[in-house]
Scaffold this motif. Sequence first.
Motif, PDB file in Angstrom:
ATOM      1  N   VAL A  28      39.242  38.489  42.963  1.00 30.25           N
ATOM      2  CA  VAL A  28      39.594  39.803  42.423  1.00 30.25           C
ATOM      3  C   VAL A  28      40.738  39.677  41.418  1.00 30.25           C
ATOM      4  CG1 VAL A  28      40.348  42.149  42.930  1.00 30.25           C
ATOM      5  CG2 VAL A  28      38.840  40.992  44.522  1.00 30.25           C
ATOM      6  N   GLN A 273      30.476  54.738  37.813  1.00 27.43           N
ATOM      7  CA  GLN A 273      30.059  53.343  37.995  1.00 27.43           C
ATOM      8  C   GLN A 273      28.555  53.153  38.023  1.00 27.43           C
ATOM      9  OE1 GLN A 273      32.242  50.826  40.689  1.00 27.43           O
ATOM     10  NE2 GLN A 273      33.394  52.574  41.411  1.00 27.43           N
TER      11      GLN A 273
ATOM     12  N   ASN B 144      34.138  48.293  41.710  1.00 33.09           N
ATOM     13  CA  ASN B 144      33.310  47.092  41.710  1.00 33.09           C
ATOM     14  C   ASN B 144      32.688  46.776  40.365  1.00 33.09           C
ATOM     15  OD1 ASN B 144      33.141  45.428  43.908  1.00 33.09           O
ATOM     16  ND2 ASN B 144      32.100  47.003  45.128  1.00 33.09           N
ATOM     17  N   LEU B 147      34.575  44.754  38.039  1.00 31.08           N
ATOM     18  CA  LEU B 147      34.748  43.341  38.393  1.00 31.08           C
ATOM     19  C   LEU B 147      33.558  42.461  38.007  1.00 31.08           C
ATOM     20  CD1 LEU B 147      36.409  43.595  41.912  1.00 31.08           C
ATOM     21  CD2 LEU B 147      37.358  42.510  39.881  1.00 31.08           C
ATOM     22  N   ARG B 151      34.174  38.543  37.462  1.00 33.19           N
ATOM     23  CA  ARG B 151      33.720  37.643  38.534  1.00 33.19           C
ATOM     24  C   ARG B 151      32.784  36.579  37.987  1.00 33.19           C
ATOM     25  NH1 ARG B 151      32.985  41.437  43.710  1.00 33.19           N
ATOM     26  NH2 ARG B 151      35.029  40.997  44.616  1.00 33.19           N
ATOM     27  N   LEU B 171      31.896  38.035  48.308  1.00 41.25           N
ATOM     28  CA  LEU B 171      31.662  39.245  49.106  1.00 41.25           C
ATOM     29  C   LEU B 171      32.176  39.114  50.536  1.00 41.25           C
ATOM     30  CD1 LEU B 171      27.957  40.076  48.134  1.00 41.25           C
ATOM     31  CD2 LEU B 171      30.047  40.952  47.107  1.00 41.25           C
ATOM     32  N   ASP B 174      36.287  42.055  52.436  1.00 36.98           N
ATOM     33  CA  ASP B 174      36.497  43.261  51.644  1.00 36.98           C
ATOM     34  C   ASP B 174      37.717  44.003  52.140  1.00 36.98           C
ATOM     35  OD1 ASP B 174      34.523  45.993  52.836  1.00 36.98           O
ATOM     36  OD2 ASP B 174      35.276  44.266  53.928  1.00 36.98           O
ATOM     37  N   SER B 230      25.729  44.397  52.130  1.00 34.50           N
ATOM     38  CA  SER B 230      25.262  43.148  51.529  1.00 34.50           C
ATOM     39  C   SER B 230      23.741  43.126  51.382  1.00 34.50           C
ATOM     40  CB  SER B 230      25.757  41.936  52.331  1.00 34.50           C
ATOM     41  OG  SER B 230      25.580  42.127  53.700  1.00 34.50           O
ATOM     42  N   GLU B 233      23.185  45.118  48.261  1.00 29.03           N
ATOM     43  CA  GLU B 233      23.945  44.712  47.080  1.00 29.03           C
ATOM     44  C   GLU B 233      23.016  44.295  45.945  1.00 29.03           C
ATOM     45  OE1 GLU B 233      27.379  44.640  46.415  1.00 29.03           O
ATOM     46  OE2 GLU B 233      26.618  44.166  44.425  1.00 29.03           O
ATOM     47  N   HIS B 236      26.185  42.438  42.046  1.00 26.88           N
ATOM     48  CA  HIS B 236      26.813  41.123  42.175  1.00 26.88           C
ATOM     49  C   HIS B 236      25.792  39.990  42.050  1.00 26.88           C
ATOM     50  CE1 HIS B 236      29.551  37.990  43.327  1.00 26.88           C
ATOM     51  NE2 HIS B 236      28.763  37.630  44.327  1.00 26.88           N
TER      52      HIS B 236
END
Lengths: 375, 302
Positions: A28, A273, B144, B147, B151, B171, B174, B230, B233, B236
Amino acid sequence: MARGIRGPEARYGWTFMAPAVIIIGVFVVLPIALALFVSFSDWNGLGSPLGNSGFVGGENYSKVLVESGLAQRDFGTAIRNNLYYVLLVVPLQTALAMFLAVQVNRRILRGKGFFRTSFYFPSVTSSIAITTIFLFLFTSSGAVNAVLGWFGVNGPNWFSDPRGILHLIFGAAGVDGTPDALAGTGPLGVTWWNWLSGPSVAMCVLIILAIFTTSGTFMLLFLAALQNVGSEIEEAATMDGAGGIRSFFSITLPLLKPTVFTVLTLGLIGTWQVFDQIYLTGGGAPGKTLLTPAYLAYQTSFEDLKWGRGAAISFILFGIIVFFTLLQRFVLRDRDDARERRELRRRRRGGPPADGPTEAPADVKLSTAGKGVTS
Amino acid sequence: MTATIDTSTGPSTDGAARPLPRRRRIPTRVITGIAVTYLVLVILALIYIYPFLISISGSFKTDADATQNPLSLLPQTWSFTAYQRLFTEVPLPLWTFNSAFVTVCVTAGRVFFDSLAGYALARLRFRGRAFVFASLIAVMAVPNVVLLIPRFLVLKQLGLYDSYAGMIIPLIIDAAGIFIMKQFFESIPVSVEEAARIDGAGVFRTFWQIVLPMARPALITLFILSFQGSWNEFAHFIISRQSQSLNTLTTGVATLTSGQLGSGNQYPLQLGAAVLMSIPVAVLFFIFQRRIMSTSEGGDKG
């Protein structure tokens, strides 16, 4: 003794924290630092950004924000699209969630479990599954248009219709095409006329989708708050003959205020988002009316290989989210304070709070509401 | 239906606000009100549930049937072609394996590491704890989507791009989970741990054998959130891999839906995939329904 406990405690404290600190640090904090660096560089995706890129100053930011051109226009379009999305989704999902919570919380209602499960279930499924289902429902000959057909409405070809809702309304009112007064370029390289387009028909489907999937989650938040309050108060008011609407606005809503605040904040953060749905529906098609800043950042980086600019858009988006969250916080808190101050002044004067004659100051809101209902 | 209202309301309500004589009668307008409520709720429930029902039936239709009769709940002829293709032409089993593998690792990791960190923040005194906690809150504030590109850059830099490790490790912790655990541990009385420590149990043993079992409700909450998070998800896995062989159900089904596999109008195929990928979270939801909707008890007492 104290040393004997404290010594290992500190050691264990850091050992317990270590995995979290390392992973959050590496995935992060470090990424943000690296992306900040890239957003000021011209890295093209080859090799490591450290050492394979030149420093270009604020160019990536200015290309998007000030210099007119395609990059700025795309960004402006994305902001417009997302702005309409936020403006419609946040209030509607909050209102619907609250409505559902109040309804399924009524004591007389049978089959509560069934209704709660029905309303919450869409929130459980993945965005991919639900968007796939919506793509199927909203085809030109799909289920939604079939239902509209019963009422004699000829439904549009939802996902490939780029026409803005407000433009359609203007069109119905006789304004066809761009009026001269609005042809000029507005902020971010988008004409005033296009700023006023409203969400496109395609975007409306995503708005419905968002409301459909989030209202259940927020319903649970409201439900928890309602049950802390207890349903008796409202039931009593209803039995005393207060209309549902009246007792809702004078009793329930004031009690739910903290939850409304939470839901609005979460909604505001979430709606800026939108990414998954855009990816699935063709990356902004039709006519870029589904483009959002989140997707634009991804597209700019991964497809156009303009990594610096993509990172810059990400940071601008971050700024937007922070700005709107703080703005909303400021607006709502300000009103609350004002009301409290008024209440305080009234109490200090010793006068009656609002319209009730003899009330204990502790539960002003409750009892005044009760009075209003019975009289 | 109960005709009376409970008179023993909390002390905050003013009893005088309700006139007594009217108490046992339900006015007709209330009854109509109830009927309208039922009608509205049933219609709404139908709107919420029907899309899922026609998706299930749609997955058993032929392509033409699904396009022509999108609303019907029963296929004209039952066709299992979509499912056959999902297991032969489409690498659905591989996607499922990848999703399951990632989900198991992420869920196990989150439950373990989040509770470790949550315990440290709640109970262990160490230098810098306040700072760590404040940073955690700051991290939670970063959306998120912001990122994604950062990432990718770090994964690429570390050589983890396009690998299971790159998909899982970011992941595995968190901040929100740590927060949940910290809150819960703080609600457990300290005396229990103190007794264990005085008996000579070490910090880790106290945590593992005494405190963690007491935190079951919070652990289950964290388990549900991590599993669902997850499994569902998507973003990501878009930025952390590119190989077809690392597709999860979400990224794989996305290629089906967005027509990348030439499946633009093959709705039964897409719906079948959507239905199959929803089964695990649906099962999880129905198992833990009571806990997820922890609010459901309170209202049912009457």
